[in-house]
Design an enzyme around this catalytic site. Structure first.
Site, PDB file in Angstrom:
ATOM      1  N   LYS A  58       0.890  -1.169   0.000  1.00  0.00           N
ATOM      2  CA  LYS A  58       0.000   0.000   0.000  1.00  0.00           C
ATOM      3  C   LYS A  58       0.922   1.212   0.000  1.00  0.00           C
ATOM      4  O   LYS A  58       1.553   1.536   0.989  1.00  0.00           O
ATOM      5  CB  LYS A  58      -0.873  -0.004   1.256  1.00  0.00           C
TER       6      LYS A  58
ATOM      7  N   CYS B 194      13.285  10.393   7.814  1.00  0.00           N
ATOM      8  CA  CYS B 194      13.173   9.977   9.218  1.00  0.00           C
ATOM      9  C   CYS B 194      14.486  10.183   9.966  1.00  0.00           C
ATOM     10  O   CYS B 194      14.483  10.371  11.176  1.00  0.00           O
ATOM     11  CB  CYS B 194      12.718   8.522   9.300  1.00  0.00           C
TER      12      CYS B 194
HETATM   13  P1  NAI Z   1       1.586   8.441   8.019  1.00  0.00           P
HETATM   14  O1  NAI Z   1       2.331   7.703   9.058  1.00  0.00           O
HETATM   15  O2  NAI Z   1       0.173   8.799   8.242  1.00  0.00           O
HETATM   16  O3  NAI Z   1       1.651   7.642   6.604  1.00  0.00           O
HETATM   17  C1  NAI Z   1       2.545   6.626   6.266  1.00  0.00           C
HETATM   18  C2  NAI Z   1       1.791   5.516   5.558  1.00  0.00           C
HETATM   19  O4  NAI Z   1       0.875   4.915   6.464  1.00  0.00           O
HETATM   20  C3  NAI Z   1       0.964   5.965   4.365  1.00  0.00           C
HETATM   21  O5  NAI Z   1       1.002   4.971   3.362  1.00  0.00           O
HETATM   22  C4  NAI Z   1      -0.434   6.069   4.948  1.00  0.00           C
HETATM   23  O6  NAI Z   1      -1.459   5.923   3.995  1.00  0.00           O
HETATM   24  C5  NAI Z   1      -0.429   4.897   5.908  1.00  0.00           C
HETATM   25  N1  NAI Z   1      -1.413   5.001   6.988  1.00  0.00           N
HETATM   26  C6  NAI Z   1      -1.873   6.111   7.611  1.00  0.00           C
HETATM   27  N2  NAI Z   1      -2.797   5.783   8.532  1.00  0.00           N
HETATM   28  C7  NAI Z   1      -2.941   4.447   8.502  1.00  0.00           C
HETATM   29  C8  NAI Z   1      -3.754   3.514   9.206  1.00  0.00           C
HETATM   30  N3  NAI Z   1      -4.618   3.902  10.147  1.00  0.00           N
HETATM   31  N4  NAI Z   1      -3.627   2.202   8.918  1.00  0.00           N
HETATM   32  C9  NAI Z   1      -2.746   1.786   7.986  1.00  0.00           C
HETATM   33  N5  NAI Z   1      -1.973   2.621   7.272  1.00  0.00           N
HETATM   34  C10 NAI Z   1      -2.048   3.941   7.527  1.00  0.00           C
HETATM   35  O7  NAI Z   1       2.426   9.762   7.691  1.00  0.00           O
HETATM   36  P2  NAI Z   1       1.896  11.135   7.036  1.00  0.00           P
HETATM   37  O8  NAI Z   1       0.549  11.480   7.572  1.00  0.00           O
HETATM   38  O9  NAI Z   1       2.048  11.017   5.585  1.00  0.00           O
HETATM   39  O10 NAI Z   1       2.977  12.164   7.593  1.00  0.00           O
HETATM   40  C11 NAI Z   1       2.819  12.739   8.900  1.00  0.00           C
HETATM   41  C12 NAI Z   1       4.137  12.743   9.633  1.00  0.00           C
HETATM   42  O11 NAI Z   1       4.596  11.418   9.813  1.00  0.00           O
HETATM   43  C13 NAI Z   1       5.285  13.428   8.905  1.00  0.00           C
HETATM   44  O12 NAI Z   1       5.264  14.802   9.087  1.00  0.00           O
HETATM   45  C14 NAI Z   1       6.473  12.778   9.571  1.00  0.00           C
HETATM   46  O13 NAI Z   1       6.758  13.386  10.788  1.00  0.00           O
HETATM   47  C15 NAI Z   1       5.997  11.351   9.810  1.00  0.00           C
HETATM   48  N6  NAI Z   1       6.479  10.454   8.750  1.00  0.00           N
HETATM   49  C16 NAI Z   1       7.596   9.713   8.999  1.00  0.00           C
HETATM   50  C17 NAI Z   1       8.119   8.918   8.007  1.00  0.00           C
HETATM   51  C18 NAI Z   1       9.338   8.108   8.250  1.00  0.00           C
HETATM   52  O14 NAI Z   1      10.019   7.744   7.295  1.00  0.00           O
HETATM   53  N7  NAI Z   1       9.641   7.747   9.462  1.00  0.00           N
HETATM   54  C19 NAI Z   1       7.532   8.856   6.665  1.00  0.00           C
HETATM   55  C20 NAI Z   1       6.312   9.624   6.521  1.00  0.00           C
HETATM   56  C21 NAI Z   1       5.850  10.405   7.537  1.00  0.00           C
END
Ligand code: NAI
Ligand code: MG
Length: 497
Positions: free
Chosen positions: A183, A292
């Site tokens: 996904k 990250c």
């Molecule tokens: P997110 O954690 O919401 O999204 C990452 C993935 O998880 C996406 O594919 C999203 O569709 C999926 N996702 C979201 N909610 C879910 C759920 N309930 N069940 C299953 N899958 C789910 O991150 P978002 O909203 O894009 O970004 C917000 C913050 O998260 C960023 O500002 C950053 O701080 C952090 N982030 C950290 C990352 C890393 O590499 N550690 C990558 C992306 C975001």
């Protein structure tokens, strides 16, 4: 994504399920945006639970059929190498679509796509390195362990390196014989379907790699909660990582998490300051800080702090925010309007809490950038470790500067966050470097080498930054489960009753 809406339309970007590009069963779609213009550039299939279900069934059919898992390891390796070759052949066109979809500078997108190919080169060595152990010490007995694939792995990926993440989240699981349902993040779906198509062209059999697009709460949750998926691998925010862990608890699923960070970038007075300056710019602002492991906290030693900061600000002023298709651009737009708003929220909170903006803090003023999600590189000082700026993952081009006097103070500040992904140390003193590496609470320590990665070297997030090992031969254990077989060949019978 809600405000952008779900609609019925003919999609440009399709799911890839059971060997073919497909729309959603119910015809739902959403829009993907060009962050440099703030306008939509594609209609994407929006996967519902029934589409996830279709992908999971296809993945199990492929697994049970043994078309991938039962291939000789050298043949699986050969097909993986072919994927990497196809990626290199199409590098420019993948990179262009990537930049259009996520806004990262084209030169960085090219480097990411090349990195994805080299990541697959490495994982092509893995099928022939999966090993068990023999326990043959007891006379008349023989036991062995072996590593078996889980069957179907569910992978959930973020948007910061879309193509590279699509590869990274899937390739280890594939290399050891699993089928995968991916996904991809809803902000950057385009190149993940391309990846699945290239895999099929390289000889990855039908149903082995499936991509379902959609948002987190609908599509991601349907995958993570699916009873037919015994292993989940997730990269994203710690907040969602915790949710995923809850979903996995209900079905006692194995869960691999790579979550957020608040990486300290510690510059000691004895460092090679030119090297530290160049590395600090890179670790703070590369990919607009949307990484990250971004070095979002600069900890600089009193004594050199004024000189170092003034040199850093000179260089930050020289960085170019602009159209990601221009070769001279350092920072493209952020991924989405939501992310821009989120990062701006941190800037406003910092100002309210008494931190001082040394540079940036605003959107650029050039008229041609007005509609994109651009933000100037931003540097704050006079922050305290307890402010949001000092604690939370911002995921934008925002650097928080803290000063320290002693080594002990530097390490205590560095460790004073809930995250524990990475830490960078700049010093020429061996004792200081090794002691810091011992005491820093992080899974990756970079001594004079921020963001350095080798695919054969594993890593794992500590504290709130994750669970489980990734990369290297260690990833074999992450994407397989253990089976042991105790055998009695000596004929001895039990004398129990
Ligand atoms: P997110 O954690 O919401 O999204 C990452 C993935 O998880 C996406 O594919 C999203 O569709 C999926 N996702 C979201 N909610 C879910 C759920 N309930 N069940 C299953 N899958 C789910 O991150 P978002 O909203 O894009 O970004 C917000 C913050 O998260 C960023 O500002 C950053 O701080 C952090 N982030 C950290 C990352 C890393 O590499 N550690 C990558 C992306 C975001
Ligand atoms: Mg989210």
């Amino acid at each position: 994504m809600a405000e952008r809406g779900v609609m019925k339309a003919s999609p440009d970007v399709l799911h890839f399920i059971d060997g073919a590009a497909r729309p959603s069963l119910g015809g739902e779609t959403f829009l993907t945006f060009d962050p440099s213009k703030g306008t939509t550039h594609g209609v994407v299939a929006f996967g519902q639970a029934e589409d996830v279900d279709l992908a999971v069934s296809a993945a199990w059919r492929a697994y049970d059929g043994g078309h991938w898992r039962n291939l000789a390891p050298r043949e699986r390796a050969r097909r993986l190498r072919r994927i990497a070759d196809l990626i290199r052949e199409r590098l420019d066109s993948i990179a262009e679509r990537e930049t259009r979809d996520c806004g990262k500078p084209l030169r960085d997108a090219r480097a990411d796509v090349a990195a994805a190919a080299s990541l697959i080169d490495y994982f092509a060595t893995v099928p022939e390195n999966v090993r068990g152990t023999v326990y043959a010490e007891e006379v008349g007995h023989f036991a062995y362990s072996r590593r078996e694939p889980y069957g179907v792995v569910g992978a959930i990926a973020p948007w910061n390196f879309p193509f590279l993440n699509a590869v990274w989240k899937t390739i280890a699981a594939l290399a050891v014989g699993n089928s995968v349902v991916l996904k991809m993040a809803e902000q950057s779906p385009v190149t993940s379907t391309l990846y699945a198509e290239l895999c099929a062209e390289a000889g990855v059999p039908q149903g082995v790699l499936n991509v379902v697009h959609g948002d987190g709460p609908t599509t991601g949750a349907a995958l993570a909660c699916h009873p037919g998926v015994p292993k989940i691998t997730f990269t994203g925010s710690t907040e969602v990582g915790k949710l995923i862990l809850h979903y996995c608890a209900d079905a006692v699923k194995s869960c691999h998490l790579e979550l957020g960070g608040k990486t300290p970038n510690i510059v000691f007075a004895d460092a090679d300051l030119n090297q530290a300056l160049a590395g600090s710019l890179f670790t703070s602002f590369f990919n607009s800080g949307q990484i990250c492991t971004s070095g979002s906290r600069l900890l600089v030693q009193e004594g050199i702090a004024e000189e170092f900061l003034s040199a850093l600000l000179d260089r930050v002023r020289g960085m170019r925010v602009g159209n990601p298709f221009e070769e001279t651009t350092h920072l493209g737009p952020l991924i989405s309007a939501e992310q821009l708003e989120r990062v701006n929220g941190y800037i406003e909170d910092g100002i309210k809490s008494g931190a001082r903006v040394l540079h940036g803090g605003r959107r650029p003023t050039e008229p041609e950038l007005a509609d994109g999600y651009y933000l100037q590189p931003t540097v704050f000082d006079e922050i305290t470790s307890d402010m949001k700026l000092g604690q939370e993952e911002i995921f934008g081009p925002v650097l928080s500067v803290l000063k320290f006097a002693s080594d002990a103070e530097a390490l205590s500040l560095a460790n004073s966050v809930t995250y524990g992904l990475a830490a960078t140390v700049w010093t020429r003193d061996l004792q200081r470097a090794m002691t810091a590496a011992e005491r820093l609470e992080a899974g990756i320590i970079w001594t004079n080498a921020p963001h350095h990665m080798q695919w054969n070297i594993p890593y794992e997030g500590h504290k709130d930054s994750g669970l489980g090992e990734d990369l290297g031969l260690e990833s074999i254990a992450t994407f397989t489960r253990l089976k042991v077989n105790y055998m009695n060949f000596g004929g001895g019978a039990l004398d129990w009753a």
